[in-house]
Scaffold this active site. Sequence first.
Site, PDB file in Angstrom:
ATOM      1  N   ASP A   1       0.820  -1.204   0.000  1.00 28.37           N
ATOM      2  CA  ASP A   1       0.000   0.000   0.000  1.00 28.37           C
ATOM      3  C   ASP A   1       0.858   1.260   0.000  1.00 28.37           C
ATOM      4  O   ASP A   1       1.923   1.311   0.619  1.00 28.37           O
ATOM      5  CB  ASP A   1      -0.891  -0.021   1.253  1.00 28.37           C
ATOM      6  CG  ASP A   1      -1.806   1.177   1.341  1.00 28.37           C
ATOM      7  OD1 ASP A   1      -2.673   1.310   0.462  1.00 28.37           O
ATOM      8  OD2 ASP A   1      -1.650   1.975   2.281  1.00 28.37           O
TER       9      ASP A   1
ATOM     10  N   GLU B   1       1.105  -0.532  -5.174  1.00 31.22           N
ATOM     11  CA  GLU B   1       0.143   0.543  -5.426  1.00 31.22           C
ATOM     12  C   GLU B   1       0.967   1.827  -5.555  1.00 31.22           C
ATOM     13  O   GLU B   1       1.265   2.490  -4.568  1.00 31.22           O
ATOM     14  CB  GLU B   1      -0.872   0.658  -4.290  1.00 31.22           C
ATOM     15  CG  GLU B   1      -1.969   1.674  -4.610  1.00 31.22           C
ATOM     16  CD  GLU B   1      -2.472   2.450  -3.403  1.00 31.22           C
ATOM     17  OE1 GLU B   1      -3.512   3.106  -3.522  1.00 31.22           O
ATOM     18  OE2 GLU B   1      -1.811   2.433  -2.351  1.00 31.22           O
TER      19      GLU B   1
END
Length: 787
Positions: free
Chosen positions: A462, A515
Amino acid sequence: MTPRPPSSVPGPQNRRPRTPTAEQPPRTPPASPASPAKKTATAKAAAKPTKKPAREEPAGRVGTAVVPALGAGDRERLSAGTHHDPHAVLGAHPVADGVVFRAFRPYALSVAVVTDELRAELHDDGGGFFSALLPLRDVPAYRLCVTYEGAVHETEDAYRFLPALGELDLHLIGEGRHEQLWRALGAEPMTHQDVPGTRFTVWAPNARGVRLAGGFNFWDGTGHPMRSLGSSGVWELFVPGIGEGELYKFEITPRHGDRFLKADPMARRTEVPPATASIVHTSHHEWGDDAWLAHRGDIPVHEAPFSVYEVHLPSWRPGLTYRQLADELPAYARDLGFTHVELMPVAEHPFGGSWGYQVTGYYAPTARLGTPDDFKHLIDTLHQTGIGVLMDWVPAHFPRDDWALAHFDGEPLYEHADPLRAAHPDWGTLEFDLGRHEVRNFLVANAVYWCEQFHIDGLRVDAVASMLYLDYSRKPGQWTPNEHGGRENLDAVAFLQEMNTTVHRHCPGVVTTAEESTAWDGVTRPTHNGGLGFGLKWNMGWMHDSLQYMQHQPVHRTHHHHEMTFSLAYAHSENYILPISHDETVHGKHSLVSKMPGDRWQQHADHRAYLAFMWAHPGKQLLFMGQEFAQTTEWSDTHGPDWWLLDPAHPTEPHHRGTRDLVRDLNTLYRTTPALWQRDTHPTGFQWILPDAADDNVLAFLRLDANGTPLLSVSHFSPLVRHDYRLGVPHDIPAWHEALNTDNARYGGSDVVHPHPVEPEPRGLHGRPASIRLTLPPLATVWLRPA
């Protein structure tokens, strides 16, 4: 006062334990679960000891006599929780005149040493200290018989044991290279020196002292000081008789301020939030996914079919546990044809509304849904059903909760010492100090831990962009350039490269996904070529551009045609995955179908056409739960998908059930059509047919497998029906068969389909020697394959 058993003691709040006074007798500690209290005849006789005057003379010799009692300095440091080596003064120690026994048992009335041959009462030195010099030649195998008000406990002496952590472990921790860190730090049930118990270890290099508090000592760590293992910064204590299921925390005395309780950063199990204690854990799960693990890496992920169903476990079917989810989720994902599920963060987090993205327990799956073994059961079931498991992993930041990682030992430890570098500007959290090798080790080992111990098939990392740039969301003056004068975070680059290399070395077949929302070069390039080493990268540009295009009215899309074609200009620069994730269905962004303009029919038609365009576009696919059946409202973590939309009695049910049928067919055709995935990362796997038909809202292209076998995808994002629409095609295909049409009536469309094979005509067009004529359905995508 009758003691409560450990299981009835609630998790502690972040406060100092109350010290009993003379007016308030101390509570009696419970018997260890592994060593129940035994009341022998001698123990009963010791229940009413004769108290002796306290002695305060220092340990050592007075004249020619050895004085066993501790000196004032050691007593004060033990009482204050600042003794760095309690084992050096407590326990049994041979001296010239025999063996000195010392015990620190606050609130005890008496303490006796018991062996097979003798029982000897220790002298009460006051303040919870007991000692005696026994005329023994060697240190015997002994136990302590401790008498409290109303109870007698016979137990092993925790301070007679050597360190239960080896020199190699300490060396690797000091170097920041312990790739199985969870085996060295945390709570590890074991048999040590032939005695069962639990080894507790914690890294707290700035602490003046560390003690162990838990249900077994009524959250008062006074009697359980830990020893410092030198320059490693690690504190250790083996506690005999303590086993799995015990609650605990570390009571830390900092260099400045009052002592406090901290949850174990390495805890493998935690209490159910909002309780915050760590729990001693041993796994008993027996895996049954050997066949899955043996073959998951047979084909590199970027050359294999890879379609992902993103799931927030607590809200997918609210109220279900890990084991109950194992009865439903694998079958559902398999029925829809997804190759993988991606789980939003499952590591323990205090605030459910963070969806798991503010982690406090990096080594523990959230207890909200069950135990770690329950979570393993879910993963095992998914694997045995043929579904891979990806997991969101959050190494970019952590919350400021004072019982967790923040200022762990009283000073910045996991976070950067510079407040500007430590504070994440967007989320009110703290950023890891990735320049500190122990912190990098904590995170790298954590990535390996999930893949090795839980058989996770991939980690989606993330917020990578927030790690890579020193000036991320910061204004001038709020950041300092790197040593080369740039804005790249060199520590983060080194960390990500190390993480990817280590995970791939330990766990072949595992894929890591970034990401990453910028144009950082080489995210999926191998580390030996200067890249970050990820297997896949989320294509945030495609997601942003294509959704922006879809939200325009069809009459205006002609002016935004480039938003659908631009991604093909860089589609092969990285190994991409196309994400329609949870981020696109919350915070006022609407659900996917609700983003579409027009009436209900047009919205659902656009939704279907867009999904088929997405599945045909180079790159892998990720779809968030609820979008597979055209969820109409935004996702809520409190109630999850609106499953009732699939009820046959619902007036718009045909659209929702039709969309789910479409997703099933998309995945089925996708997996059986190598042209759609085999050469995703090669320019030879894609050819434009019609990239510039902006006035018609049409995009047509070929996907080709390694043998050159094509699939023709034609998307028409206009509500008109276009008859005799001519497209150039290769000359060597005698006929084309309609493999999929999102306007099919079974999906809720108007049923403008091609039931018969379409034969090319020898009329060149679009740079091709032949062409075909199609009737383009309204707001639809059509796939054709060689008949």
